[in-house]
Design a protein around this motif. Sequence first.
Motif, PDB file in Angstrom:
ATOM      1  N   GLU A  66       0.838  -1.196   0.000  1.00  0.00           N
ATOM      2  CA  GLU A  66       0.000   0.000   0.000  1.00  0.00           C
ATOM      3  C   GLU A  66       0.883   1.261   0.000  1.00  0.00           C
ATOM      4  O   GLU A  66       0.626   2.227  -0.705  1.00  0.00           O
ATOM      5  N   ILE A  67       1.933   1.187   0.841  1.00  0.00           N
ATOM      6  CA  ILE A  67       2.866   2.310   0.969  1.00  0.00           C
ATOM      7  C   ILE A  67       4.264   1.797   0.657  1.00  0.00           C
ATOM      8  O   ILE A  67       4.649   0.716   1.109  1.00  0.00           O
ATOM      9  N   CYS A  68       5.030   2.572  -0.122  1.00  0.00           N
ATOM     10  CA  CYS A  68       6.326   2.070  -0.588  1.00  0.00           C
ATOM     11  C   CYS A  68       7.367   2.076   0.536  1.00  0.00           C
ATOM     12  O   CYS A  68       7.178   2.686   1.592  1.00  0.00           O
ATOM     13  N   ASP A  69       8.477   1.397   0.301  1.00  0.00           N
ATOM     14  CA  ASP A  69       9.533   1.254   1.304  1.00  0.00           C
ATOM     15  C   ASP A  69      10.087   2.605   1.762  1.00  0.00           C
ATOM     16  O   ASP A  69      10.409   2.788   2.932  1.00  0.00           O
ATOM     17  N   ILE A  70      10.207   3.527   0.829  1.00  0.00           N
ATOM     18  CA  ILE A  70      10.801   4.824   1.192  1.00  0.00           C
ATOM     19  C   ILE A  70       9.842   5.610   2.091  1.00  0.00           C
ATOM     20  O   ILE A  70      10.249   6.133   3.126  1.00  0.00           O
ATOM     21  N   ASN A  73       9.872   4.333   5.535  1.00  0.00           N
ATOM     22  CA  ASN A  73      11.160   4.334   6.228  1.00  0.00           C
ATOM     23  C   ASN A  73      11.274   5.553   7.148  1.00  0.00           C
ATOM     24  O   ASN A  73      11.381   6.695   6.683  1.00  0.00           O
ATOM     25  N   HIS A  74      11.242   5.318   8.463  1.00  0.00           N
ATOM     26  CA  HIS A  74      11.224   6.444   9.401  1.00  0.00           C
ATOM     27  C   HIS A  74      12.590   7.074   9.586  1.00  0.00           C
ATOM     28  O   HIS A  74      12.726   8.067  10.290  1.00  0.00           O
ATOM     29  N   LEU A  75      13.586   6.491   8.962  1.00  0.00           N
ATOM     30  CA  LEU A  75      14.929   7.076   9.051  1.00  0.00           C
ATOM     31  C   LEU A  75      15.186   8.113   7.949  1.00  0.00           C
ATOM     32  O   LEU A  75      16.204   8.785   7.945  1.00  0.00           O
ATOM     33  N   ARG A  76      14.247   8.241   7.001  1.00  0.00           N
ATOM     34  CA  ARG A  76      14.437   9.247   5.945  1.00  0.00           C
ATOM     35  C   ARG A  76      14.161  10.630   6.530  1.00  0.00           C
ATOM     36  O   ARG A  76      13.324  10.792   7.419  1.00  0.00           O
ATOM     37  N   GLU A  77      14.843  11.635   5.986  1.00  0.00           N
ATOM     38  CA  GLU A  77      14.615  13.010   6.445  1.00  0.00           C
ATOM     39  C   GLU A  77      13.226  13.468   6.013  1.00  0.00           C
ATOM     40  O   GLU A  77      12.912  13.490   4.832  1.00  0.00           O
ATOM     41  N   LYS A  78      12.424  13.837   6.995  1.00  0.00           N
ATOM     42  CA  LYS A  78      11.020  14.151   6.733  1.00  0.00           C
ATOM     43  C   LYS A  78      10.791  15.612   6.341  1.00  0.00           C
ATOM     44  O   LYS A  78       9.659  16.023   6.111  1.00  0.00           O
ATOM     45  N   ASP A  79      11.880  16.392   6.278  1.00  0.00           N
ATOM     46  CA  ASP A  79      11.696  17.800   5.912  1.00  0.00           C
ATOM     47  C   ASP A  79      12.209  18.122   4.513  1.00  0.00           C
ATOM     48  O   ASP A  79      12.307  19.265   4.110  1.00  0.00           O
ATOM     49  N   LEU A  80      12.566  17.088   3.776  1.00  0.00           N
ATOM     50  CA  LEU A  80      13.066  17.257   2.409  1.00  0.00           C
ATOM     51  C   LEU A  80      12.173  16.476   1.458  1.00  0.00           C
ATOM     52  O   LEU A  80      11.940  15.284   1.662  1.00  0.00           O
ATOM     53  N   TYR A  99      21.015  11.116  -1.384  1.00  0.00           N
ATOM     54  CA  TYR A  99      19.811  11.814  -0.948  1.00  0.00           C
ATOM     55  C   TYR A  99      19.056  10.944   0.050  1.00  0.00           C
ATOM     56  O   TYR A  99      18.866   9.761  -0.178  1.00  0.00           O
ATOM     57  N   ASN A 100      18.636  11.520   1.149  1.00  0.00           N
ATOM     58  CA  ASN A 100      17.958  10.718   2.158  1.00  0.00           C
ATOM     59  C   ASN A 100      16.601  11.281   2.581  1.00  0.00           C
ATOM     60  O   ASN A 100      16.093  10.974   3.640  1.00  0.00           O
ATOM     61  N   GLY A 101      16.041  12.149   1.707  1.00  0.00           N
ATOM     62  CA  GLY A 101      14.735  12.702   2.032  1.00  0.00           C
ATOM     63  C   GLY A 101      13.612  11.866   1.438  1.00  0.00           C
ATOM     64  O   GLY A 101      13.796  10.693   1.135  1.00  0.00           O
ATOM     65  N   GLU A 102      12.445  12.483   1.257  1.00  0.00           N
ATOM     66  CA  GLU A 102      11.305  11.798   0.664  1.00  0.00           C
ATOM     67  C   GLU A 102      11.171  12.157  -0.808  1.00  0.00           C
ATOM     68  O   GLU A 102      11.882  13.034  -1.303  1.00  0.00           O
ATOM     69  N   TYR A 103      10.288  11.441  -1.488  1.00  0.00           N
ATOM     70  CA  TYR A 103      10.043  11.699  -2.908  1.00  0.00           C
ATOM     71  C   TYR A 103       8.558  11.905  -3.159  1.00  0.00           C
ATOM     72  O   TYR A 103       7.717  11.457  -2.374  1.00  0.00           O
ATOM     73  N   HIS A 104       8.264  12.546  -4.272  1.00  0.00           N
ATOM     74  CA  HIS A 104       6.884  12.584  -4.747  1.00  0.00           C
ATOM     75  C   HIS A 104       6.902  12.528  -6.273  1.00  0.00           C
ATOM     76  O   HIS A 104       7.611  13.290  -6.921  1.00  0.00           O
ATOM     77  N   VAL A 105       6.126  11.602  -6.817  1.00  0.00           N
ATOM     78  CA  VAL A 105       6.078  11.448  -8.272  1.00  0.00           C
ATOM     79  C   VAL A 105       4.878  12.197  -8.832  1.00  0.00           C
ATOM     80  O   VAL A 105       3.736  11.918  -8.444  1.00  0.00           O
ATOM     81  N   ILE A 106       5.126  13.139  -9.732  1.00  0.00           N
ATOM     82  CA  ILE A 106       4.005  13.765 -10.439  1.00  0.00           C
ATOM     83  C   ILE A 106       3.847  13.038 -11.767  1.00  0.00           C
ATOM     84  O   ILE A 106       4.764  12.369 -12.249  1.00  0.00           O
ATOM     85  N   ASP A 107       2.677  13.172 -12.339  1.00  0.00           N
ATOM     86  CA  ASP A 107       2.333  12.346 -13.486  1.00  0.00           C
ATOM     87  C   ASP A 107       2.694  13.058 -14.788  1.00  0.00           C
ATOM     88  O   ASP A 107       1.838  13.425 -15.573  1.00  0.00           O
TER      89      ASP A 107
END
Lengths: 198, 198
Positions: A66-70, A73-80, A99-107
């Motif tokens: 449902e939710i991807c590994d990244i 992952n609570h160790l990723r930087e949540k402000d990036l 890079y150790n932050g989060e990602y967002h995919v736009i379509d």
Amino acid sequence: MYPKSLKNLIESFKLLPGIGDKTAERLAFYLINEEEEKTTFFAESIKEAKEKIRKCSICNSITDQEICDICNNHLREKDLLCVVEDPKSIFLFEKVGTYNGEYHVIDGLISPLDGIDPDDIGLEKLVKRIQKGNYKEIIIAVKPSIEGETTALYIKKIIEDMKIKVTRIASGIPIGTDIEFIDSMTLERALTDRKEIE
Amino acid sequence: MYPKSLKNLIESFKLLPGIGDKTAERLAFYLINEEEEKTTFFAESIKEAKEKIRKCSICNSITDQEICDICNNHLREKDLLCVVEDPKSIFLFEKVGTYNGEYHVIDGLISPLDGIDPDDIGLEKLVKRIQKGNYKEIIIAVKPSIEGETTALYIKKIIEDMKIKVTRIASGIPIGTDIEFIDSMTLERALTDRKEIE
């Protein structure tokens, strides 16, 4: 001329990008000579990947959960937050590993000429995520092109009020490439974006 | 890093000749974005081709029946037999369309250096077929190479007593190719096999 089942296999390969008649024939002939164990694995992999792979409900990347590994992952930087146009970009950045932050995919990217408006690429979901989150910086990591610039500027504009830093990844001359092979738009950008040597 | 099912699909593509990491990734990403109808067709085609394709019991070509369409075709010339090293050659000659005799597929070429003896390539079956048939000419259409020559000479020798004409397809410079790009063995052959202009 070919037996029907071989013909279907050749047609199947021709569904793939960059594979024409000759290559499709070569691959099909190769495959029917492989052990059944391998061909079964191949056929099952296609079915399973298609069945299981879906979009992460948070970032739109591909996952079989449902939710991807990244995102999980609570160790990723949540402000990036790094905005990409394709799940594949994520895997490329992850291979680099810095890079150790989060990602967002736009379509995809905004392209008025092709009739692709901001609504079509899911920017609403991105904005909601940014509003809910606690981001210090949004990194736009889309292709440097007119569409990429338009999309980056648009994102910058719609989140202007939130006082979050918006950056884009650097454009310029690829490492190891002779300048003579570089197009003038890239050269212009490389010149404009020059950095002081420290 | 990749979801398991995607990883399996990438590994599947890497089973194919000439497809490395990058291409396998590209094809896998492409495929999971295709409609399910197409991916199902692809997966089914692999299974079906592997299940149904077998060797024609007469000529060893590939077919999904007991006897292939060419061997079954009573309009083909029954006194001409073209020996090829690969079922694919048959489809290539058929595309050309000028040959209307029968075919026989041998299982590769004699190569003493690789330990491949005449027994290994199924010449016994070929000889039996020639003995039972009523052939006027056997055309050897294998690759012009040391192995190809060895195989052609061997076939010529074992059916010597039958007083059947044995020919081989012409070697030389491909139509439209500059002579400067031709290797010296081909040039030598082209010179030796020169034909009078009539």
